[in-house]
Each structure stands twice: as structure tokens, then as C-alpha cells.
Enzyme design. Structure first.
Site, PDB file in Angstrom:
ATOM      1  N   PRO A 182     102.802  -9.429   8.410  1.00 17.12           N
ATOM      2  CA  PRO A 182     104.179  -9.387   7.877  1.00 17.12           C
ATOM      3  C   PRO A 182     104.460 -10.523   6.899  1.00 17.12           C
ATOM      4  O   PRO A 182     103.657 -11.447   6.771  1.00 17.12           O
ATOM      5  CB  PRO A 182     105.025  -9.564   9.144  1.00 17.12           C
ATOM      6  CG  PRO A 182     104.150 -10.314  10.083  1.00 17.12           C
ATOM      7  CD  PRO A 182     102.746  -9.894   9.791  1.00 17.12           C
ATOM      8  N   PHE A 242     112.604   5.325   7.765  1.00 15.15           N
ATOM      9  CA  PHE A 242     112.508   4.962   6.344  1.00 15.15           C
ATOM     10  C   PHE A 242     112.062   6.128   5.473  1.00 15.15           C
ATOM     11  O   PHE A 242     112.195   6.090   4.254  1.00 15.15           O
ATOM     12  CB  PHE A 242     111.615   3.732   6.136  1.00 15.15           C
ATOM     13  CG  PHE A 242     110.133   3.986   6.117  1.00 15.15           C
ATOM     14  CD1 PHE A 242     109.406   4.087   7.286  1.00 15.15           C
ATOM     15  CD2 PHE A 242     109.462   4.114   4.910  1.00 15.15           C
ATOM     16  CE1 PHE A 242     108.033   4.310   7.263  1.00 15.15           C
ATOM     17  CE2 PHE A 242     108.085   4.334   4.871  1.00 15.15           C
ATOM     18  CZ  PHE A 242     107.366   4.442   6.060  1.00 15.15           C
ATOM     19  N   CYS A 246     105.542  -1.880   4.182  1.00 17.65           N
ATOM     20  CA  CYS A 246     104.541  -2.433   3.267  1.00 17.65           C
ATOM     21  C   CYS A 246     104.981  -2.674   1.828  1.00 17.65           C
ATOM     22  O   CYS A 246     104.591  -3.685   1.248  1.00 17.65           O
ATOM     23  CB  CYS A 246     103.306  -1.559   3.283  1.00 17.65           C
ATOM     24  SG  CYS A 246     102.492  -1.643   4.887  1.00 17.65           S
ATOM     25  N   PHE A 247     105.739  -1.789   1.217  1.00 17.18           N
ATOM     26  CA  PHE A 247     106.023  -1.952  -0.219  1.00 17.18           C
ATOM     27  C   PHE A 247     106.613  -3.336  -0.504  1.00 17.18           C
ATOM     28  O   PHE A 247     106.106  -4.081  -1.336  1.00 17.18           O
ATOM     29  CB  PHE A 247     106.969  -0.861  -0.715  1.00 17.18           C
ATOM     30  CG  PHE A 247     106.294   0.443  -1.056  1.00 17.18           C
ATOM     31  CD1 PHE A 247     104.926   0.597  -0.915  1.00 17.18           C
ATOM     32  CD2 PHE A 247     107.025   1.521  -1.533  1.00 17.18           C
ATOM     33  CE1 PHE A 247     104.297   1.797  -1.234  1.00 17.18           C
ATOM     34  CE2 PHE A 247     106.415   2.724  -1.860  1.00 17.18           C
ATOM     35  CZ  PHE A 247     105.047   2.854  -1.704  1.00 17.18           C
ATOM     36  N   ALA A 285      97.909  -1.054  -5.702  1.00 15.30           N
ATOM     37  CA  ALA A 285      98.286   0.353  -5.492  1.00 15.30           C
ATOM     38  C   ALA A 285      99.716   0.426  -4.965  1.00 15.30           C
ATOM     39  O   ALA A 285     100.539   1.212  -5.462  1.00 15.30           O
ATOM     40  CB  ALA A 285      97.315   1.020  -4.514  1.00 15.30           C
TER      41      ALA A 285
HETATM   42  P1  NAD Z   1     101.537  -2.553  13.486  1.00 15.79           P
HETATM   43  O1  NAD Z   1     102.463  -3.685  13.694  1.00 15.79           O
HETATM   44  O2  NAD Z   1     101.995  -1.166  13.767  1.00 15.79           O
HETATM   45  O3  NAD Z   1     100.228  -2.777  14.402  1.00 15.79           O
HETATM   46  C1  NAD Z   1      99.551  -3.977  14.496  1.00 15.79           C
HETATM   47  C2  NAD Z   1      99.096  -4.155  15.950  1.00 15.79           C
HETATM   48  O4  NAD Z   1      98.223  -5.280  16.029  1.00 15.79           O
HETATM   49  C3  NAD Z   1     100.221  -4.431  16.941  1.00 15.79           C
HETATM   50  O5  NAD Z   1     100.231  -3.417  17.937  1.00 15.79           O
HETATM   51  C4  NAD Z   1      99.890  -5.808  17.525  1.00 15.79           C
HETATM   52  O6  NAD Z   1     100.197  -5.933  18.912  1.00 15.79           O
HETATM   53  C5  NAD Z   1      98.400  -5.883  17.309  1.00 15.79           C
HETATM   54  N1  NAD Z   1      97.858  -7.239  17.274  1.00 15.79           N
HETATM   55  C6  NAD Z   1      98.243  -8.270  16.476  1.00 15.79           C
HETATM   56  N2  NAD Z   1      97.453  -9.346  16.702  1.00 15.79           N
HETATM   57  C7  NAD Z   1      96.557  -8.981  17.648  1.00 15.79           C
HETATM   58  C8  NAD Z   1      95.473  -9.641  18.287  1.00 15.79           C
HETATM   59  N3  NAD Z   1      95.138 -10.902  17.970  1.00 15.79           N
HETATM   60  N4  NAD Z   1      94.773  -8.969  19.215  1.00 15.79           N
HETATM   61  C9  NAD Z   1      95.089  -7.701  19.535  1.00 15.79           C
HETATM   62  N5  NAD Z   1      96.076  -7.007  18.959  1.00 15.79           N
HETATM   63  C10 NAD Z   1      96.807  -7.646  18.019  1.00 15.79           C
HETATM   64  O7  NAD Z   1     101.003  -2.684  12.005  1.00 15.79           O
HETATM   65  P2  NAD Z   1     100.479  -1.490  11.049  1.00 15.79           P
HETATM   66  O8  NAD Z   1     101.621  -0.775  10.442  1.00 15.79           O
HETATM   67  O9  NAD Z   1      99.440  -0.716  11.769  1.00 15.79           O
HETATM   68  O10 NAD Z   1      99.806  -2.347   9.881  1.00 15.79           O
HETATM   69  C11 NAD Z   1      98.597  -3.039  10.076  1.00 15.79           C
HETATM   70  C12 NAD Z   1      98.074  -3.472   8.725  1.00 15.79           C
HETATM   71  O11 NAD Z   1      97.784  -2.326   7.927  1.00 15.79           O
HETATM   72  C13 NAD Z   1      99.051  -4.311   7.896  1.00 15.79           C
HETATM   73  O12 NAD Z   1      98.317  -5.283   7.183  1.00 15.79           O
HETATM   74  C14 NAD Z   1      99.650  -3.315   6.929  1.00 15.79           C
HETATM   75  O13 NAD Z   1     100.048  -3.920   5.726  1.00 15.79           O
HETATM   76  C15 NAD Z   1      98.484  -2.394   6.672  1.00 15.79           C
HETATM   77  N6  NAD Z   1      98.837  -1.009   6.284  1.00 15.79           N
HETATM   78  C16 NAD Z   1      99.855  -0.375   6.928  1.00 15.79           C
HETATM   79  C17 NAD Z   1     100.146   0.944   6.590  1.00 15.79           C
HETATM   80  C18 NAD Z   1     101.251   1.696   7.271  1.00 15.79           C
HETATM   81  O14 NAD Z   1     101.528   2.815   6.843  1.00 15.79           O
HETATM   82  N7  NAD Z   1     101.897   1.168   8.295  1.00 15.79           N
HETATM   83  C19 NAD Z   1      99.367   1.617   5.636  1.00 15.79           C
HETATM   84  C20 NAD Z   1      98.331   0.926   5.022  1.00 15.79           C
HETATM   85  C21 NAD Z   1      98.076  -0.390   5.367  1.00 15.79           C
HETATM   86  C1  UGA Z   2     102.948   3.546   1.323  1.00 17.07           C
HETATM   87  C2  UGA Z   2     101.862   4.108   0.379  1.00 17.07           C
HETATM   88  O1  UGA Z   2     102.274   5.386  -0.082  1.00 17.07           O
HETATM   89  C3  UGA Z   2     100.525   4.224   1.106  1.00 17.07           C
HETATM   90  O2  UGA Z   2      99.519   4.635   0.193  1.00 17.07           O
HETATM   91  C4  UGA Z   2     100.169   2.853   1.682  1.00 17.07           C
HETATM   92  O3  UGA Z   2      98.965   2.954   2.413  1.00 17.07           O
HETATM   93  C5  UGA Z   2     101.273   2.386   2.589  1.00 17.07           C
HETATM   94  O4  UGA Z   2     102.509   2.314   1.844  1.00 17.07           O
HETATM   95  C6  UGA Z   2     101.061   1.022   3.134  1.00 17.07           C
HETATM   96  O5  UGA Z   2     100.319   0.237   2.590  1.00 17.07           O
HETATM   97  O6  UGA Z   2     101.719   0.771   4.142  1.00 17.07           O
HETATM   98  P1  UGA Z   2     104.500   4.549   3.231  1.00 17.07           P
HETATM   99  O7  UGA Z   2     105.259   3.279   3.060  1.00 17.07           O
HETATM  100  O8  UGA Z   2     104.079   4.937   4.594  1.00 17.07           O
HETATM  101  O9  UGA Z   2     103.141   4.498   2.358  1.00 17.07           O
HETATM  102  O10 UGA Z   2     105.329   5.761   2.642  1.00 17.07           O
HETATM  103  P2  UGA Z   2     105.637   6.278   1.158  1.00 17.07           P
HETATM  104  O11 UGA Z   2     105.507   7.736   1.145  1.00 17.07           O
HETATM  105  O12 UGA Z   2     104.864   5.527   0.147  1.00 17.07           O
HETATM  106  O13 UGA Z   2     107.170   5.929   0.995  1.00 17.07           O
HETATM  107  C7  UGA Z   2     107.625   4.593   0.891  1.00 17.07           C
HETATM  108  C8  UGA Z   2     109.110   4.583   0.633  1.00 17.07           C
HETATM  109  O14 UGA Z   2     109.382   5.026  -0.709  1.00 17.07           O
HETATM  110  C9  UGA Z   2     109.907   5.511   1.543  1.00 17.07           C
HETATM  111  O15 UGA Z   2     111.111   4.905   1.930  1.00 17.07           O
HETATM  112  C10 UGA Z   2     110.154   6.720   0.677  1.00 17.07           C
HETATM  113  O16 UGA Z   2     111.289   7.440   1.072  1.00 17.07           O
HETATM  114  C11 UGA Z   2     110.338   6.069  -0.680  1.00 17.07           C
HETATM  115  N1  UGA Z   2     110.086   6.988  -1.797  1.00 17.07           N
HETATM  116  C12 UGA Z   2     108.845   7.504  -1.991  1.00 17.07           C
HETATM  117  C13 UGA Z   2     111.123   7.309  -2.658  1.00 17.07           C
HETATM  118  O17 UGA Z   2     112.250   6.842  -2.494  1.00 17.07           O
HETATM  119  N2  UGA Z   2     110.866   8.155  -3.702  1.00 17.07           N
HETATM  120  C14 UGA Z   2     109.633   8.685  -3.918  1.00 17.07           C
HETATM  121  O18 UGA Z   2     109.475   9.445  -4.899  1.00 17.07           O
HETATM  122  C15 UGA Z   2     108.597   8.348  -3.044  1.00 17.07           C
END
Ligand code: NAD
Ligand code: UGA
Length: 463
Positions: A94, A339, A277-278, A224
Site C-alpha cells: 500500500p 469500486f 492500485c491505480f 501499464a
Molecule cells: P491483498 O491485501 O488482498 O492481499 C495481500 C495478503 O498478503 C493479505 O491477505 C495479507 O494478510 C498477506 N500478507 C502480508 N504480509 C504477509 C506475510 N509476511 N506473510 C504472510 N502473509 C502476508 O492484496 P492484493 O490486492 O492481492 O495485492 C497484492 C499485490 O498485487 C499488491 O502489490 C498489488 O499492487 C498487486 N496487484 C493487485 C491487483 C488487484 O487487482 N488487487 C492486480 C494486480 C496487482
Molecule cells: C486495474 C488494471 O486494469 C489491471 O490490469 C491491474 O492488474 C490492476 O489494476 C492492478 O494492478 O491492481 P482494477 O483496478 O481491478 O484493475 O480494475 P479496472 O477495470 O482497471 O478499473 C479500475 C477503476 O477504473 C474502476 O473504478 C473502474 O470503474 C474505473 N474505470 C475503468 C472507469 O471509470 N472507466 C473505464 O473506462 C474503465
């Protein structure tokens, strides 16, 4: 090099679905997903697939197929590290809330903790894969920790950022546009890359698996997300202009999106992007640029966030202005809190900020969301620390039925684009609301003409 056991640290929105699909597609590899959060692991192990900790369409079927066969969820982090040949780090990164870089830099404490745990436990060679989104050059720190254990264990570090979007995670994992793998361009680095390529190649065509060095891979992930968010802010930046000129933002998006160089995706105007993430990743990018003295690049990307914050607050302000300048004591129904649709994730959802601003004006918010729990909504609002929990609870009512949420409301705001909202009995909703009944469609998903025929005063973003 062939891999027989994978461990993934972090059973969250990325670790859970990603490892479930890897296990489904590679039945001969044992995949252990570990997390220190016992409740989360219990939920992943739940007999009732409706109780999995995250909601993603199609995920229940993938888990049902692989769990207990070669997919395991556990809190035994050390045991899984010890057993695995390949370890994914998929923990949260975060935005920092303290110290240097507060409010901008990524907080890497959980990632570092994982590296230290791996260093302490490992007695055999391991490939360590960064799955979390990380600032460029993080692998250097991980390497430093792992290469100084004095145990003689060899570690190879790979970067394999995840591109799935929530709500379509399973679909994105099963048919990704590409898989990106970065690693050292040494003999052992290239072997490690190949080992991970082979895991994905069981279902992803090889020409869609891109391999690079570590730094290009780390930076491509931040880039990205910055590009995707920038498109949303760019279209949102034109909505006010549409509203004051009579242009229609959906028409504009269609007209420009049909240019193959621009493309149609990520051009939907909205109340602002949310998600975990964004914002976090752009702030991180801005911080890295600033740290390197690249002020113009930093300011350029920061503008994407500034525009997004503006979009959220102007939506709330539009509600206040339309309701004759005051919402004090008025009931405002919210359709949606997540979201985006098809997820129960609320992190950085525009709903939280819009509710906060309206509550500041003493409006009563009545929310219905098909997947988000009441506990989560209260916790989101309390997390902003604008008011005490008791104050917030007086202004936020959560309903498990859309019709009761909108009963007696002066206005309703569509915050999330859930498909079911389009199927409601809008005459019934109109009958239950105070008149004039306003709709503020923050997603432009409802049928304006039909609603105006019923009698609603309808306002959409960018029209
Ligand atoms: P999340 O908070 O849902 O999950 C992370 C998990 O890691 C938690 O359950 C936490 O308890 C666990 N954790 C943290 N430290 C730990 C440790 N030392 N040992 C064991 N468990 C531990 O997070 P997320 O959404 O899955 O995101 C993870 C990463 O992936 C972030 O860097 C995020 O930016 C990236 N990412 C997220 C998305 C998405 O759509 N959420 C997409 C692409 C990339
Ligand atoms: C985004 C990226 O799309 C993934 O490729 C990436 O892996 C991820 O972040 C990440 O790193 O966590 P996510 O945040 O799950 O995925 O969802 P999106 O579909 O990208 O939407 C993000 C936000 O933008 C949402 O609130 C959505 O409603 C908004 N959005 C999206 C718009 O307002 N307009 C659009 O045209 C598209």
C-alpha cells in the site's frame, strides 16, 4: 529446471485467484497459498464456495477443481517456504502512511518481511518471484537480503507482475493479453525465467509470454496502470466541457474510440476510478520521478490523480447544487459501493469519498450493494477519520434490498455499474421516492429517456 512445489505468500485478491488458476492448469505441481491472516485462510478452505474471501465470477469452479488435489491454503508460512522450489511474493504494497514518502511511496515492509522469512527458512535453492506490484529496482533490495544469508543457498529473483483486473480475474488469468517475466540475463537467471515460462506455457501461447530484464518488468507494471488510469482521467477531464456545451461524453468516447490508434477500452466516463492500485501505483511512480529529480514527469502523472479527485468531489457537489443547495437531513440512496461491478472490493471506491462529502453536508446515505457487507462500508467510512464512528453511523444506513434503500429518498446516485441496476422496477422506485425524484447516474448506465418518461429528473456525467 522443473518445479514440483510452489508457495505463494499472500492469499489476497491476486495470490488467491492467480494460484488457483496456476494449480488448475498444472495438476502435477503442488501449490500452497499461505497467509498470516487465519480468517482469510479459513475462508479459502470453506466447504461452502459462496464463503470464499473474495468474490470473482468463475473462481468458485476453479477452486472446487483444484483445492485438495494440488491446491492448498494454509497459515504455515514457514513450512511452505521450506517445501517450495518457487516462491511467489504476493503481499500488499500500500501507499506509505508514515515517514519519508508518506502518502506517495509504496510501503515495502511486507515484501521485505517475506524476503527475510525466506532467507531465514530456506535450506535449498529457490526461485523467488515478485508478484506484488513494486517500484522499479525493488529486486535489488530483495537480492541483497537473500544473498547475505551465509547459508550457501542460491536464490534467483524474477519479476512477474500481475495484470488481472478485479471482477474479471479468472477470465484475465485464463486468457491473458500477455504474461510478463523479468529476470537476470545470466545463465542461472535465464534458467529461472524458463522454469516460470514453462508453468504459464501449459495454457498461455508462448508468443504471449514476454521476457525482459528485471527492471523493465518492474517498471512496465507501474506504467501499464498509469496509462490505464490516465485514459479514465482523460475522458473524465472532458465531462464538464460536455455538460456545458451540449456534447455527450458517450458519443465522444465512441467517436474517438473507433480510431484504431486510440481504441475503445477505458474510455467510459465515471465518478472516478477506484481500486487498490491505480492511485497507489501512480503515486509511487510520481514519487520515484520526484526522487530522481524528474519534476516534469512527476507533475505530468500527478495530474491524473488530481483530475480523479476533482471528478469525485464535483459529482458530490453536483448532487448538493441540484438539490437546491442543501442536502442537510435529506435521504440520498446509493446504488453500489464497490469500486466497480462484479467485485466485493471497496478499496479507494469513489463511493467512500462521495458519501463522506455528502455526510459533511449532513445528508443521510442509504446504500445498497449486491456484494459489499455493511461492516465493510462502515469500516471504509471510518477509515477516512473525518468523523467519529458514532457520528458516521448516524448518517449511513445499509440495506440489503435496493427498494428499501431508495424508499423516501430525495435522490439516488449510481456509484457502481452493477448490471442488476438496469433491471429494476423503476416505476416502483419512483413511487417510493420524494418528488422531484433525482437520479445522478455516475456511470451513465441507465436508460435516460425511459426514466424521464416515468418522471425522474435524470443527470448523467458528461451529458
Ligand atoms: P491483498 O491485501 O488482498 O492481499 C495481500 C495478503 O498478503 C493479505 O491477505 C495479507 O494478510 C498477506 N500478507 C502480508 N504480509 C504477509 C506475510 N509476511 N506473510 C504472510 N502473509 C502476508 O492484496 P492484493 O490486492 O492481492 O495485492 C497484492 C499485490 O498485487 C499488491 O502489490 C498489488 O499492487 C498487486 N496487484 C493487485 C491487483 C488487484 O487487482 N488487487 C492486480 C494486480 C496487482
Ligand atoms: C486495474 C488494471 O486494469 C489491471 O490490469 C491491474 O492488474 C490492476 O489494476 C492492478 O494492478 O491492481 P482494477 O483496478 O481491478 O484493475 O480494475 P479496472 O477495470 O482497471 O478499473 C479500475 C477503476 O477504473 C474502476 O473504478 C473502474 O470503474 C474505473 N474505470 C475503468 C472507469 O471509470 N472507466 C473505464 O473506462 C474503465
Amino acid at each position: 529446471m522443473s518445479i514440483s512445489t510452489i508457495c505463494c505468500i499472500g492469499a489476497g485478491y491476486v495470490g488467491g485467484p492467480t494460484m488457483s488458476v496456476i494449480a488448475q492448469k498444472n495438476p502435477s505441481i503442488k501449490v500452497i497459498v499461505v497467509d498470516m491472516n487465519q480468517a482469510r485462510i479459513d475462508a479459502w478452505n470453506s466447504e461452502d464456495l459462496d464463503k470464499l474471501p473474495i468474490f470473482e465470477p468463475g473462481l468458485d469452479a476453479v477452486v472446487a477443481e483444484a483445492r485438495g488435489r494440488n491446491l492448498f491454503f494454509s497459515t504455515d508460512v514457514e513450512g511452505a517456504i521450506h517445501e517450495a522450489d518457487m516462491i511467489f511474493i504476493s503481499v500488499n504494497t500500500p501507499t506509505k502512511t508514515y515517514g519519508a514518502g508518506k502518502g506517495m511511496a509504496a510501503d515495502l515492509q511486507y515484501v521485505e518481511l517475506c524476503a527475510r522469512q525466506i532467507a531465514k527458512i530456506a535450506t535449498s535453492d529457490k526461485i523467488v518471484v515478485e508478484k506484488s506490484t513494486l517500484p522499479v529496482k525493488t529486486a535489488e533490495a530483495i537480492k541483497d537480503i537473500l544473498e547475505n544469508t551465509g547459508t550457501g543457498v542460491n536464490f534467483e529473483i524474477l519479476s512477474n507482475p500481475e495484470f488481472l483486473a478485479e471482477g474479471t480475474a479468472v477470465q484475465d488469468l485464463e486468457a491473458p493479453d500477455r504474461v510478463l517475466i523479468g529476470g537476470d540475463q545470466t545463465e542461472s537467471g535465464l534458467k529461472a525465467i524458463e522454469a516460470l515460462v514453462n508453468i504459464y506455457a501449459t495454457w498461455v501461447p508462448k508468443n504471449q509470454i514476454i521476457t525482459t530484464n528485471l527492471w523493465s518488468s518492474e517498471l512496465s507494471k507501474l506504467t501499464a496502470n498509469a496509462f490505464l488510469a490516465q485514459r479514465v482521467s482523460s475522458i473524465n477531464a472532458l465531462t464538464e466541457l460536455c455538460e456545458s456545451t451540449g456534447a455527450n461524453i458517450d458519443d465522444v468516447a465512441k467517436a474517438i474510440g473507433t480510431d484504431s490508434r486510440i481504441g475503445p477500452k477505458f474510455l467510459k466516463a465515471s465518478v472516478g476510478f477506484g481500486g487498490s492500485c491505480f492511485q497507489k501505483d501512480i503515486l509511487n511512480l510520481v514519487y520515484i520521478c520526484k526522487s530522481l529529480g524528474l519534476d516534469e514527469a512527476a507533475n505530468y502523472w500527478e495530474q491524473v490523480i488530481i483530475m480523479n479527485n476533482h471528478q469525485r468531489s464535483r459529482f458530490a457537489q453536483q448532487i448538493v447544487t441540484s438539490l437546491y443547495g442543501t442536502v442537510a437531513g435529506k435521504k440520498i440512496g446509493f446504488l453500489g459501493w464497490a469500486f466497480k461491478k462484479d467485485t466485493n472490493d471497496t478499496r479507494e471506491s469513489a463511493a467512500i469519498y462521495i458519501a463522506d462529502k455528502l455526510i459533511e453536508e449532513q445528508a443521510h446515505i442509504q446504500v445498497y450493494d449486491p456484494k459489499v457487507t455493511a461492516v465493510q462500508m462502515h469500516s471504509d467510512l471510518n477509515g477516512l477519520n473525518s468523523r467519529t464512528e458514532t457520528e458516521n453511523s448516524q448518517f449511513l444506513d445499509i440495506h440489503n434490498n435496493p427498494y428499501t434503500a431508495l424508499e423516501g429518498a430525495h435522490a439516488l446516485a449510481v456509484i457502481t455499474e452493477w448490471d442488476e441496476f438496469k433491471t429494476y422496477d423503476w416505476q416502483k422506485i419512483y413511487d417510493g421516492m420524494l418528488k422531484p425524484a433525482f437520479i445522478f447516474d455516475g456511470r451513465n448506465i441507465l436508460d435516460q429517456a425511459a426514466l424521464e418518461t416515468i418522471g425522474f429528473t435524470y443527470k448523467a456525467i458528461g451529458r
